[in-house]
Design an enzyme around this catalytic site. Structure first.
Site, mmCIF file in Angstrom:
data_model
loop_
_atom_site.group_PDB
_atom_site.id
_atom_site.type_symbol
_atom_site.label_atom_id
_atom_site.label_comp_id
_atom_site.label_asym_id
_atom_site.label_seq_id
_atom_site.Cartn_x
_atom_site.Cartn_y
_atom_site.Cartn_z
ATOM 1 N N GLY A 148 1.271 -1.272 0.781
ATOM 2 C CA GLY A 148 0.271 -0.160 0.284
ATOM 3 C C GLY A 148 0.394 1.213 -0.342
ATOM 4 O O GLY A 148 2.304 1.138 -1.049
ATOM 5 N N ARG A 225 2.384 -6.160 11.856
ATOM 6 C CA ARG A 225 1.373 -6.129 13.475
ATOM 7 C C ARG A 225 2.530 -7.780 13.953
ATOM 8 O O ARG A 225 2.359 -8.825 13.241
ATOM 9 C CB ARG A 225 0.338 -5.829 13.665
ATOM 10 C CG ARG A 225 0.390 -5.134 13.783
ATOM 11 C CD ARG A 225 -0.011 -4.232 14.995
ATOM 12 N NE ARG A 225 -0.865 -2.672 14.600
ATOM 13 C CZ ARG A 225 -0.182 -1.788 14.385
ATOM 14 N NH1 ARG A 225 0.880 -1.952 13.976
ATOM 15 N NH2 ARG A 225 -1.342 -0.878 14.267
ATOM 16 N N ASP A 248 9.912 -5.298 14.493
ATOM 17 C CA ASP A 248 9.806 -4.286 14.382
ATOM 18 C C ASP A 248 8.487 -4.523 15.987
ATOM 19 O O ASP A 248 7.703 -3.660 16.675
ATOM 20 C CB ASP A 248 9.144 -3.192 14.061
ATOM 21 C CG ASP A 248 9.034 -1.932 14.933
ATOM 22 O OD1 ASP A 248 9.674 -1.093 15.366
ATOM 23 O OD2 ASP A 248 7.858 -1.178 14.473
ATOM 24 N N HIS A 272 9.029 -1.984 18.807
ATOM 25 C CA HIS A 272 8.030 -1.315 18.095
ATOM 26 C C HIS A 272 8.386 0.076 17.859
ATOM 27 O O HIS A 272 7.496 1.130 18.425
ATOM 28 C CB HIS A 272 6.347 -1.538 18.528
ATOM 29 C CG HIS A 272 5.288 -1.467 17.805
ATOM 30 N ND1 HIS A 272 3.594 -1.987 18.286
ATOM 31 C CD2 HIS A 272 4.647 -1.000 16.543
ATOM 32 C CE1 HIS A 272 3.062 -1.627 17.029
ATOM 33 N NE2 HIS A 272 3.835 -0.816 16.697
#
Length: 310
Positions: A148, A225, A248, A272
Site C-alpha cells: 500500500g 503487526r 519491529d 515497536h
C-alpha cells in the site's frame, strides 16, 4: 452538526500543535488521566498515539461522537468500541516515511551485521578478519507483502540499492501480485517485508508453511503487526538458523523478559518504533487539522475505514 464543533485532542496545546485550530472548532485535551469537564457534546475525537485501553474506552462516554481519527495506520483495537453512526478514520500516509526508513534500516543492519559492530565497540574489540563477508542488498530480491502507501514509500527508498522488488497485496492490480501467488513468489525472495494490517485474514498468515517456502538465508522483516506472524513457528524456524528475522513488532507485545525470542539466533528486535520518528508529528498535525476543517465545513473526510462516510 452544532455551530461549534467540540473536539477532544491528545495535545495539551492543540492550537499550537496543529498550527491553529480551524474555524468553528473548539478543542479540549485528553490523553489519559483526568477527563475533560464534559464529554456530552464531543463530536470529533483523536485518541493518543499508542494510548492505553482507558484512552480507547472513553469513546463510550461520548454520546454525540461522530468521528474517531486515529494517529495510527492500524485500527483493529478501536473497532470493538465503535457504535452505529460513528465514523473511524485512520492515519494512512502519516507513518509512510518513518516505517519505510525503519524497514530499510532493519534490512541493512541485519545484512551488514551492525549488532555485531555494537557488541565489538562495547568490548573495545577491533577484529582484523571475519569468517564470512557481510551480505549486500545489491542484487537481492525484496518481496513487499501488503503493498500500500507504506510499501510504495519503501520501494522509493530501496530505489538505488540495486535490488529487485516483488509487490504483493490482497488483490492483484497492475504490477502487484495477489496473495494467492505467494507459494510461487516466496522461494524467489531474499527479503520479505511484512506491511499487512492485522485482520482475521492476516492473523497468523506467516505460519510454518509460509516460512518453509522461504529460501535458505532469507530475511523476514516485520514492520506490520506482531500477530501476523505465528511466533512459535518463527521460533522453530530460527532455531535451525536457516533464515533470519528483523522484528519491529512481536506477539506477544511488549515482549516479556525471558521470552525465547530475545535469545533466538539470527533475530534483531526493535521495540515497536516504526512510526516514532521526527517525521511523525508534522504529518499527523497536517492530517488532523485537515480532517477537522473538512468536518467543520461538512466536506467528505479522507481515510475512512469504518462507519458511515462523512
Amino acid at each position: 452538526m452544532a455551530d461549534v464543533v467540540k473536539a477532544v485532542l491528545p495535545w495539551e496545546d492543540p492550537d499550537s500543535f496543529l498550527g491553529g485550530l480551524p474555524a468553528r472548532v473548539d478543542a479540549e485535551y485528553y490523553a489519559g488521566g483526568d477527563l475533560p469537564a464534559s464529554l456530552d457534546e464531543v463530536e470529533f475525537y483523536v485518541p493518543s498515539y499508542m494510548g492505553s485501553s482507558e484512552v480507547v474506552e472513553v469513546i463510550a462516554r461520548m454520546p454525540a461522537l461522530k468521528v474517531v481519527q486515529t494517529q495510527t495506520a492500524g485500527f483493529e483495537n478501536l473497532l470493538p468500541h465503535l457504535r452505529d453512526g460513528v465514523t473511524l478514520c485512520n492515519a494512512r500516509g502519516v507513518h509512510d516515511a518513518s516505517t519505510a526508513e525503519l524497514a530499510v534500516g532493519l534490512i541493512l543492519s541485519t545484512y551488514r551485521r551492525l549488532p555485531r559492530a555494537v557488541t565489538n565497540q562495547e568490548r573495545g574489540e577491533w577484529p582484523t578478519s571475519y569468517a564470512e563477508l557481510d551480505d549486500s542488498l545489491a542484487d537481492r530480491t525484496v518481496l513487499i507483502l501488503g503493498y500500500g502507501s507504506i510499501g510504495e514509500a519503501l520501494e522509493r527508498r530501496l530505489d538505488g540499492f540495486e535490488c529487485d522488488i516483488i509487490r504483493v497485496a490482497r488483490r492483484a492490480r497492475e504490477g502487484v501480485h495477489p496473495i494467492s501467488a505467494l507459494p510461487d513468489l516466496l522461494p524467489r525472495a531474499d527479503v520479505v517485508v511484512l506491511l499487512t494490517p492485522a485482520t482475521d485474514e492476516t492473523r497468523g498468515m506467516v505460519d510454518a508453511k509460509f516460512l518453509a517456502q522461504l529460501k535458505d538465508g532469507a530475511l523476514l522483516v516485520n514492520v506490520a503487526r506482531g500477530v501476523v506472524v505465528d511466533t512459535d513457528a518463527l521460533l522453530a524456524e530460527l532455531s535451525t538458523e536457516r533464515i533470519s528475522a528483523a522484528l519491529d513488532v512481536t506477539d506477544p507485545e511488549p515482549l516479556p523478559a525471558g521470552h525465547p525470542l530475545w535469545s533466538a539466533p539470527n533475530v534483531l528486535i526493535n521495540p515497536h518504533r516504526g512510526g516514532a520518528s521526527t517525521a511523525f508529528a508534522p504529518r499527523v498535525a497536517r492530517l488532523v487539522r485537515a480532517q477537522l476543517e473538512r468536518y467543520a465545513k461538512g466536506e467528505p473526510l479522507i481515510n475512512v475505514v469504518a462507519g458511515p462516510p462523512r
